[in-house]
Design an enzyme around this catalytic site. Structure first.
Site, PDB file in Angstrom:
ATOM      1  N   GLY A 182     -54.671   1.002 -30.605  1.00 39.88           N
ATOM      2  CA  GLY A 182     -54.225  -0.215 -29.932  1.00 39.88           C
ATOM      3  C   GLY A 182     -53.102  -0.800 -30.755  1.00 39.88           C
ATOM      4  O   GLY A 182     -52.144  -0.109 -31.086  1.00 39.88           O
ATOM      5  N   GLU A 183     -53.222  -2.036 -31.116  1.00 40.16           N
ATOM      6  CA  GLU A 183     -52.182  -2.702 -31.907  1.00 40.16           C
ATOM      7  C   GLU A 183     -52.876  -3.377 -33.097  1.00 40.16           C
ATOM      8  O   GLU A 183     -53.599  -4.348 -32.927  1.00 40.16           O
ATOM      9  CB  GLU A 183     -51.448  -3.700 -31.003  1.00 40.16           C
ATOM     10  CG  GLU A 183     -50.345  -4.433 -31.699  1.00 40.16           C
ATOM     11  CD  GLU A 183     -49.432  -3.505 -32.490  1.00 40.16           C
ATOM     12  OE1 GLU A 183     -48.836  -2.584 -31.899  1.00 40.16           O
ATOM     13  OE2 GLU A 183     -49.337  -3.680 -33.715  1.00 40.16           O
ATOM     14  N   SER A 184     -52.621  -2.828 -34.286  1.00 42.69           N
ATOM     15  CA  SER A 184     -53.371  -3.291 -35.451  1.00 42.69           C
ATOM     16  C   SER A 184     -53.086  -4.750 -35.795  1.00 42.69           C
ATOM     17  O   SER A 184     -53.970  -5.462 -36.291  1.00 42.69           O
ATOM     18  CB  SER A 184     -53.076  -2.394 -36.659  1.00 42.69           C
ATOM     19  OG  SER A 184     -51.693  -2.354 -36.928  1.00 42.69           O
ATOM     20  N   HIS A 194     -55.090  10.054 -31.169  1.00 41.47           N
ATOM     21  CA  HIS A 194     -56.115   9.525 -30.258  1.00 41.47           C
ATOM     22  C   HIS A 194     -57.058  10.665 -29.867  1.00 41.47           C
ATOM     23  O   HIS A 194     -56.793  11.371 -28.894  1.00 41.47           O
ATOM     24  CB  HIS A 194     -55.458   8.943 -29.003  1.00 41.47           C
ATOM     25  CG  HIS A 194     -54.903   7.574 -29.186  1.00 41.47           C
ATOM     26  ND1 HIS A 194     -55.479   6.438 -28.652  1.00 41.47           N
ATOM     27  CD2 HIS A 194     -53.814   7.148 -29.870  1.00 41.47           C
ATOM     28  CE1 HIS A 194     -54.770   5.374 -28.986  1.00 41.47           C
ATOM     29  NE2 HIS A 194     -53.745   5.770 -29.724  1.00 41.47           N
ATOM     30  N   ILE A 199     -49.605   8.485 -30.324  1.00 39.77           N
ATOM     31  CA  ILE A 199     -48.962   7.384 -29.589  1.00 39.77           C
ATOM     32  C   ILE A 199     -48.579   6.296 -30.593  1.00 39.77           C
ATOM     33  O   ILE A 199     -49.456   5.630 -31.151  1.00 39.77           O
ATOM     34  CB  ILE A 199     -49.925   6.802 -28.527  1.00 39.77           C
ATOM     35  CG1 ILE A 199     -50.426   7.900 -27.583  1.00 39.77           C
ATOM     36  CG2 ILE A 199     -49.245   5.671 -27.751  1.00 39.77           C
ATOM     37  CD1 ILE A 199     -51.555   7.461 -26.655  1.00 39.77           C
ATOM     38  N   ARG A 200     -47.300   6.145 -30.851  1.00 45.42           N
ATOM     39  CA  ARG A 200     -46.839   5.198 -31.893  1.00 45.42           C
ATOM     40  C   ARG A 200     -47.725   5.331 -33.133  1.00 45.42           C
ATOM     41  O   ARG A 200     -48.195   4.348 -33.713  1.00 45.42           O
ATOM     42  CB  ARG A 200     -46.864   3.752 -31.377  1.00 45.42           C
ATOM     43  CG  ARG A 200     -45.719   3.440 -30.439  1.00 45.42           C
ATOM     44  CD  ARG A 200     -45.659   1.959 -30.107  1.00 45.42           C
ATOM     45  NE  ARG A 200     -46.930   1.492 -29.625  1.00 45.42           N
ATOM     46  CZ  ARG A 200     -47.592   0.454 -30.119  1.00 45.42           C
ATOM     47  NH1 ARG A 200     -47.092  -0.266 -31.091  1.00 45.42           N
ATOM     48  NH2 ARG A 200     -48.751   0.109 -29.622  1.00 45.42           N
ATOM     49  N   CYS A 213     -55.827   5.817 -35.168  1.00 48.99           N
ATOM     50  CA  CYS A 213     -54.504   5.231 -34.933  1.00 48.99           C
ATOM     51  C   CYS A 213     -54.445   3.794 -35.480  1.00 48.99           C
ATOM     52  O   CYS A 213     -54.455   3.608 -36.685  1.00 48.99           O
ATOM     53  CB  CYS A 213     -54.151   5.348 -33.463  1.00 48.99           C
ATOM     54  SG  CYS A 213     -52.390   5.400 -33.206  1.00 48.99           S
ATOM     55  N   ARG A 259     -46.865   2.411 -40.547  1.00 48.34           N
ATOM     56  CA  ARG A 259     -47.029   2.104 -39.114  1.00 48.34           C
ATOM     57  C   ARG A 259     -45.872   2.665 -38.306  1.00 48.34           C
ATOM     58  O   ARG A 259     -44.711   2.610 -38.739  1.00 48.34           O
ATOM     59  CB  ARG A 259     -47.040   0.590 -38.898  1.00 48.34           C
ATOM     60  CG  ARG A 259     -48.364  -0.073 -39.136  1.00 48.34           C
ATOM     61  CD  ARG A 259     -48.270  -1.562 -38.826  1.00 48.34           C
ATOM     62  NE  ARG A 259     -48.168  -1.825 -37.410  1.00 48.34           N
ATOM     63  CZ  ARG A 259     -47.421  -2.786 -36.882  1.00 48.34           C
ATOM     64  NH1 ARG A 259     -46.697  -3.569 -37.644  1.00 48.34           N
ATOM     65  NH2 ARG A 259     -47.402  -2.957 -35.585  1.00 48.34           N
ATOM     66  N   GLU A 314     -59.876  10.503 -28.441  1.00 46.35           N
ATOM     67  CA  GLU A 314     -60.690  10.188 -27.255  1.00 46.35           C
ATOM     68  C   GLU A 314     -59.982  10.585 -25.968  1.00 46.35           C
ATOM     69  O   GLU A 314     -60.557  10.495 -24.889  1.00 46.35           O
ATOM     70  CB  GLU A 314     -61.038   8.685 -27.248  1.00 46.35           C
ATOM     71  CG  GLU A 314     -59.937   7.735 -26.785  1.00 46.35           C
ATOM     72  CD  GLU A 314     -58.829   7.488 -27.807  1.00 46.35           C
ATOM     73  OE1 GLU A 314     -58.781   8.183 -28.842  1.00 46.35           O
ATOM     74  OE2 GLU A 314     -57.987   6.602 -27.547  1.00 46.35           O
TER      75      GLU A 314
HETATM   76  N1  GLN Z   1     -48.508   1.285 -33.833  1.00 45.10           N
HETATM   77  C1  GLN Z   1     -49.797   0.707 -33.577  1.00 45.10           C
HETATM   78  C2  GLN Z   1     -50.159  -0.300 -34.667  1.00 45.10           C
HETATM   79  O1  GLN Z   1     -49.419  -0.553 -35.540  1.00 45.10           O
HETATM   80  C3  GLN Z   1     -50.855   1.779 -33.464  1.00 45.10           C
HETATM   81  C4  GLN Z   1     -50.637   2.607 -32.234  1.00 45.10           C
HETATM   82  C5  GLN Z   1     -51.900   3.174 -31.655  1.00 45.10           C
HETATM   83  O2  GLN Z   1     -52.998   2.786 -32.021  1.00 45.10           O
HETATM   84  N2  GLN Z   1     -51.732   4.048 -30.674  1.00 45.10           N
HETATM   85  O3  GLN Z   1     -51.226  -0.816 -34.644  1.00 45.10           O
END
Ligand code: GLN
Length: 208
Positions: free
Chosen positions: A53-55, A177, A141-142, A85, A114, A179
């Site tokens: 997600g987004e940390s 990921h 993913i990112r 992630c 990150r 999952e």
């Molecule tokens: N770039 C996201 C972060 O800094 C992590 C991306 C992800 O969990 N798919 O949290």
């Protein structure tokens, strides 16, 4: 006929991000998955997943949900944990390109950068080479890049020679990921840790 042992319960932090597919994988593996949104949801869990997600957002929500302190306490007691992630970022001891107010749990002796695998539209799927010679699919993913690992960290999987799946005691981290791939290898690694308390029994004596 004996009584069937209770099925383990794995909590999945569900404040934000990619938690729902983790719950599906856990159900397929025959363990109880529980979405964790409030401190009460931690009651009786045997392991925990910190999802992607987004940390930075998760860090804020950990405070507003009042989950940070009880989660820290459970991790202090060696609760098995898998961070994927953004979850890997939350478990890393050092984070490059984090926000100043972003705070994690520092359970993995790692330096993690990150977004170092590129932006959302540079997401990719690739095979991850495991230490045992097998390979599994990984969706990035990112994704954060692990740039340094401490001496206690075991590298379990790599992409182009860079660690992407690691373990330190009961804490497992993965840059991709797992999952989303249909391969439950990473989730099984977490479930294998249930019942292995590092403070009461030496880890080595429980390895088979
Ligand atoms: N770039 C996201 C972060 O800094 C992590 C991306 C992800 O969990 N798919 O949290």
């Amino acid at each position: 006929m004996g009584v069937a042992p209770p099925r383990p319960t794995v909590g999945v932090l569900a404040l934000q991000g990619a938690f729902s597919n983790h719950l599906s994988v856990l159900a397929e593996l025959g363990v109880v998955g529980r979405a964790v949104r409030r401190p009460d949801d931690l009651e009786g869990i045997d392991a925990l997943i910190l999802p992607g997600g987004e940390s930075t957002t998760m860090s804020m929500l950990l405070d507003s949900s009042e989950l940070r302190a009880p989660l820290t306490d459970l991790l202090d007691r060696d609760l098995p944990v898998l961070g994927t992630c953004a979850g890997l970022i939350l478990l890393s001891s050092r984070v490059d390109d984090g926000r100043d107010d972003q705070r994690g749990f520092g359970r993995l002796d790692l330096r993690t950068a990150r977004n170092a695998y590129g932006r959302q539209n540079e997401s990719f799927e690739s095979r991850v080479e495991l230490a045992d010679g097998r390979s599994i699919p990984g969706i990035f993913i990112r994704a954060p890049r692990i740039v340094e690992v401490g001496p206690e960290v075991e590298v379990l999987g790599a992409l182009d020679g860079v660690p992407v799946l690691i373990r330190q005691g009961n804490a497992i981290g993965c840059a991709f990921h797992p999952e989303l791939t249909g391969d439950a290898t990473v989730h099984r690694l977490l479930i294998d840790r249930i019942g292995r308390s590092l403070t009461t029994v030496s880890d080595a004596s429980q390895e088979d």
